[in-house]
Design a protein around this motif. Structure first.
Motif: not given
Length: 535
Positions: A342-356
């Protein structure tokens, strides 16, 4: 004015040849003379035998000669008074003849006339040919001009004065400018006593200078800019819409193999226009927010179907996002996936998408649920009953910044608490707001209260550009209530669209777009087109 020289028939003057009528009369007279000569010997004998009878009968009546033909004259107007040299004379009637052409065989010369000379006898006032020349000059002055430009001198309005002897006097009223598209008017020739006066071409009243053509390399005089590639592409003609594909018109085209190809009907043209609106180009990612602070108002249904319509006609790149602060139902109304993230899981792993440079679109498949056949992804809200996590305004902004790098259109489903920080954050980033309500008193009142709250908090522009969707909760519609809702929301929002009742949505299970009725799909296409117009 000198006396007019005339000559009788058969006695041509030295200054002109015989006219056709004079020649015809001369031939008739000679024929009569021959007949008279042949009849005289036959009448001589009866006169000798019966002299007394001849005396009784008396002499033969003398033959009456036809009268001499006088040259045709033209009524001559009085000479212009002092100060009237600027007047222009125009015959009230008569045909327009080219200047210098012979008219009615009036030329008395015996050889080719000299260049620049009038072929007509000199007069001391305006003659017929001069009247024809004036008529020709006026005809040229009133004819459309092929040149373009601006006159360098102002010309007055032509005012008519009482006509004399069949001629209409035209003067110029000072102080008024001519129309821009009127060519210059030639001045009238002066009436003098000299030979050939008025026959030569007169000079125009004022000069005419055409505007210069555009010079290569100069900017457009209107915009002040040089054309670009965008201007070249915009100048292309739009392709034809093509023959009908649906209905009886499409059936006729398919049955005849394209020999008969009727044009699309009104309904098909409206559908094509709606599809073109959904497919319009966007200059960046767009966010659509669906609101109504009451449950059961069809917010989740509207979110799913609007996102599915954009994904279908834009070949994907659409996201349906459940922004409930705790738990929503969008995940339950979507097709299941191999994961329950869910969105909570994506928020927890959001650092994976920090680097473009390291983030990829495929990495989101572990967090979103792809809907088969709908060309849309679903990001569900928290579904863990034991979880205490929630999405606040800061979390929503972080998720929104990341998701805008992968999706062009995001449709956000909001919760029922308008005071929640994530609800307020969604309104702040909204490019288009959709107010959803069923045709019921309770849900309609909740939608009206939400509109009042938005306007009270300084979001008048968002409300003015919003789209209102009125969904029928039952097969039988309350027409009186529907008219009231149209009147109310039509004065507040940009568009109000009705959606019919659809039995396929009653069960509350996963939404299958293919199971919707044609009328329902067409209605949601109109809703999506209205939304796209506000993006």
């Amino acid at each position: 004015m000198g006396e007019e020289q005339t000559s009788g028939p058969g006695e041509p003057g030295a200054d002109r040849p015989l006219t056709r009528r004079e020649l015809r009369l001369a031939r008739e007279r000679r024929a009569q003379e021959r007949e008279a000569q042949q009849a005289e010997p036959q009448q001589a004998e009866p006169q000798q035998a019966e002299p007394q009878q001849a005396e009784v009968r008396g002499p033969v009546a003398p033959r009456v000669e036809p009268p001499a033909l006088a040259r045709r004259t033209v009524p001559v107007p009085p000479a212009p008074a002092d100060g009237d040299e600027g007047r222009q004379l125009r015959p009230a009637h008569g045909r327009r003849a080219l200047q210098g052409s012979p008219v009615d065989a009036q030329w008395s010369g015996t050889g080719p006339r000299a260049p620049g000379r009038s072929p007509f006898p000199p007069v001391t006032a305006v003659s017929e040919q001069q009247g024809e020349d004036l008529n020709d000059a006026l005809a040229q002055a009133t004819a459309p001009s092929v040149a373009t430009g601006v006159p360098t001198q102002r010309r007055g309005r032509r005012a008519a004065r009482p006509s004399t002897t069949g001629l209409e006097q035209i003067t110029d009223a000072p102080g008024e400018a001519p129309p821009d598209d009127t060519p210059p008017r030639a001045a009238a020739p002066a009436a003098t006593g000299e030979e050939g006066a008025g026959s030569d071409a007169a000079a125009p009243a004022w000069d005419w200078h055409p505007s210069p053509p555009p010079v290569e390399g100069e900017p457009d005089p209107v915009t002040g800019q040089l054309p670009t590639l965008t201007d070249l592409l915009d100048a292309r003609t739009e392709p034809a819409s093509g023959p009908a594909e649906h209905g009886w018109r499409g059936a006729v085209r398919r049955a005849t193999g394209g020999v008969l190809a009727p044009a699309p009907g009104r309904a098909e043209r409206e559908q094509r226009a709606a599809v073109a609106s959904v497919q319009r180009s966007l200059d960046g990612p767009r966010t659509v927010v669906v609101i109504n602070p009451k449950g059961g108002a069809h917010k989740t249904t509207a979110t799913m179907l609007i996102a599915s319509t954009f994904g279908e006609h834009r070949s994907g790149s659409a996201l349906a996002w459940d922004n409930n602060e705790t738990r929503g139902t969008l995940g339950w109304r979507s097709q299941s996936s191999w994961h329950q993230s869910t969105a909570v899981d994506l928020l927890r792993d959001l650092d994976r998408f920090a680097a473009p440079d390291s983030a990829r679109m495929g990495d989101l498949d572990a967090y979103v649920r792809t809907q088969p056949g709908a060309h849309v992804d679903v990001l569900a809200s928290d579904e863990d009953a034991a979880s205490a996590a929630s999405i606040d305004a800061e979390a929503f902004r972080a998720l929104h910044r990341t998701l805008t790098r992968f999706y062009r259109v995001m449709v956000v489903d909001t919760g029922n608490n308008m005071r929640a920080s994530n609800w307020q954050a969604a309104i702040e980033v909204a490019d288009q707001v959709v107010i959803v309500s069923t045709v019921r008193e309770d849900t309609a009142q909740s939608a009206a209260w939400a509109v009042d709250a938005l306007r009270a908090t300084g979001h008048e522009d968002i409300v003015r550009n919003a789209v209102t969707v009125l969904s029928d909760p039952a097969p039988r519609r309350d027409r009186e209530l529907a008219e009231r809702l149209h009147e109310h929301f039509g004065r507040l929002t940009r568009s109000v669209i009705d959606v019919p009742y659809d039995r396929a949505l009653v069960a509350g299970g996963p939404i299958d777009v293919d199971a919707l009725s044609p009328d329902s799909r067409q209605a949601w296409l109109r809703v999506s087109a209205a939304v796209a117009e506000g993006l």
